[in-house]
Scaffold this active site. Sequence first.
Site, PDB file in Angstrom:
ATOM      1  CB  SER D  54       0.988  -0.713  -2.506  1.00  0.00           C
ATOM      2  OG  SER D  54       0.425  -0.905  -1.219  1.00  0.00           O
ATOM      3  CD  GLU D  55       3.264   0.924   3.915  1.00  0.00           C
ATOM      4  OE1 GLU D  55       3.697   2.080   3.959  1.00  0.00           O
ATOM      5  OE2 GLU D  55       2.630   0.404   4.859  1.00  0.00           O
ATOM      6  CG  ASN D  56       1.378  -3.986   0.621  1.00  0.00           C
ATOM      7  OD1 ASN D  56       1.256  -2.897   0.083  1.00  0.00           O
ATOM      8  ND2 ASN D  56       0.450  -4.918   0.533  1.00  0.00           N
ATOM      9  CB  SER D  96       8.663  -2.006  -1.105  1.00  0.00           C
ATOM     10  OG  SER D  96       7.575  -1.121  -1.184  1.00  0.00           O
TER      11      SER D  96
END
Lengths: 225, 225, 219, 219
Positions: D54-56, D96
């Site tokens: 997940s990008e976060n 990330s």
Amino acid sequence: MIDKTRPDTRSCVADIPDGATLLVGGFGGAGMPHELIEAVIARAPRDLTIISNNAGNGTTGLAALLAAGLVRKVVCSFPRQADSFVFDQLYREGKLELELVPQGNLVERIRAGGAGIGAFFTPTGYGTPIAAGKETRQIDGRNYVLEYPLKADFALIKARRGDRWGNLTYRKTARNFGPVMATAAKVTVAQVEDIVPLGALDPEDIVTPGVFVDRLVAIGTGAAQ
Amino acid sequence: MIDKTRPDTRSCVADIPDGATLLVGGFGGAGMPHELIEAVIARAPRDLTIISNNAGNGTTGLAALLAAGLVRKVVCSFPRQADSFVFDQLYREGKLELELVPQGNLVERIRAGGAGIGAFFTPTGYGTPIAAGKETRQIDGRNYVLEYPLKADFALIKARRGDRWGNLTYRKTARNFGPVMATAAKVTVAQVEDIVPLGALDPEDIVTPGVFVDRLVAIGTGAAQ
Amino acid sequence: MSEIATAFKPWTRAEMAQRIAADIPDGAIVNIGIGMPELVADFLPQDKEILLHSENGILGMGPKPSPNEVDYDLINAGKQPVTLLEGGAFFDHSLSFAMMRGGHLDIAILGAFQVAVNGDLANWATNDPNAIPAVGGAMDLAVGARNVFVMMELLTKKGESKLVEHCTYPLTGLGCVSRVYTDHGVIDITPEGFVARQLPPGLDLDALNQRAGIAIRAS
Amino acid sequence: MSEIATAFKPWTRAEMAQRIAADIPDGAIVNIGIGMPELVADFLPQDKEILLHSENGILGMGPKPSPNEVDYDLINAGKQPVTLLEGGAFFDHSLSFAMMRGGHLDIAILGAFQVAVNGDLANWATNDPNAIPAVGGAMDLAVGARNVFVMMELLTKKGESKLVEHCTYPLTGLGCVSRVYTDHGVIDITPEGFVARQLPPGLDLDALNQRAGIAIRAS
């Protein structure tokens, strides 16, 4: 099921071909993956390019790799040291090519390689012989040199603990180049003190997430000497 | 003796002037420094430029700052969301300038600001309207856009624990932009759940070393809502 | 004048280090270079909290360990064993050099071969064709630290001044040095040139100028 | 032919998601975009270990939490509460997006407004002048993931094909899409153009071409 653990160092480096480029972790002896380097020496690929901060200390680690005659070129920031006699002799005999890179540019170029950055303007080295012939630019009143990414076929690093997904933690200043080098190779190999069960590493404290690691092998404890 | 702790949020933001540029942490509500933003609203500096991933959710945090009419410009990657009605209305009324930046370029530009990089070539956005008018270059067969650093007068971030030197740890995905934003402001302010004694944070697990933090204030526990 | 010069006794390295240490403000983040500057660590005042940065990933570096505390995973930039203070942190090289290049260190204390009147620094290589070059983190500190202090003897072993109009050795960084601590006094680098800030007892400005072979003004 | 078209029943979104899930190899690192692709998570095969990014700042993202496990410091890119698998890790945005842009993710699954025959993707903005733009991490995934899969219905609500010769909407990335999962079948993007890889029962290539209004070859 993902299992990146390997039973021995030999199987971690068995596919390193002649002419390969290797990122090798460590700052002096701290973080130097001695056991992986010994396995590379045993396999004996030739004409290697080594990217590392130093160019070997004493007669072990990188110095042994150089002494074995397997290295064609070294990219590093600080080859000359009190105990770099192996490198010194080979260099003076013209048997080694040297690309000298200021330490901050070295790590930033490796980071760029791992992070998909095409090039970057760094202030480090501007106006010095290191920047001779390189593209420069003034940005917002400050002068910069354009530097390009460094990538490798293999990265050999040393970490503290690892799990079967390849998650890693490090130990004190042995961390140094490890986390960045892990991102910039086609195949990243980590030697660790211990392989721990999945979930044993605190998710807040993992320094290198497993996505960056392809193989890991347990070596046991013992700081660098 | 170094003591970066402050007794309240008010004293952390009391010197933010009109026209200041603020980095504001958070991805949605996670990592959003709500209490610091409330203190900014109370101080009410005008014509602020806000650099943050989103442009406010619901009626609290950044949304409240926008609603208070204190913001001139927003630099962000994802303003439009289900609950971004405050931003939406101000933007449609022409009361807010928007600079839209792809999320990876946003964080990389902030990192460049903190790390002394003058500019960098990124593949993200090449050939899209985001790159219109920007310098491009093909490097090693791939196309890149040149992007410049983002810096700020203040960074407002949320962390988990901190000590008087400003060392910080974070909590789960509330980490997001915090560690990078902390590096890119003249004054970095962190709201933390707890301030702990020096030495209580494991030196291996500190995510933001104190050198990047100027002020911190304890807010107590409680995840974002 | 020759009488004055005879009476003058240059500062010892320890005295130079003491003087630098006394000038570092409380709370400063300092990187101490390899070599002569390492002496400064021995004189840091106990009543100030000064945080030492080491390029290989330490903030809050402590003194040398006792023999039974030595850990070769905890070393400084000179590869010597050190300790970590309470509150210290470890981090990777990327973050460490972001600190340096990004302007987050207050002071770097470096050795030098030459310092020019415009602040240019030469400290990583001579013109000896047989020497093996090594630059390490010196160039990053030179461009990155907010203040670059140089610690060096004024004269080479051959008696040549290391304060020069233009560096003849390869440069480390341009216009980066703000102050030079020598055995012949403390000299600031200003837009108007070298300015003597403090001289050892028995050395006057004329004698200093004569030895340095370059104009150094009164402060 | 109209008979065939009448008999044909497009895949449901669940069927599309199932098909994508089945194509993800064991051990793959996958980023699932916001919106329709989120369905794929519900169909990941239990006998494979597939790591969701997940990008976060998550690698090893787990399913939705039970109501009493909800933690708003543990959310996905769509800002919805999630969980972390054993072995998962948290990290900052810089690392990330280094994963994304640096080519470390095996597969990104994205929604789309349009996909062009050369692999161009348009999925972040329409040409509506009143729309507020938002791009998020889509452009980073488009250029960075080793394989970009698109999940979308073949036709817009107005019946226009989303497979196009040239995108008319603003681009997300150039030449990045390798495969499109639609309710009208799975279509690969090859140097020779669109190639039908699998069609729903009752739909033949001629009917697909008619509906898509663009050439799609047999595999």
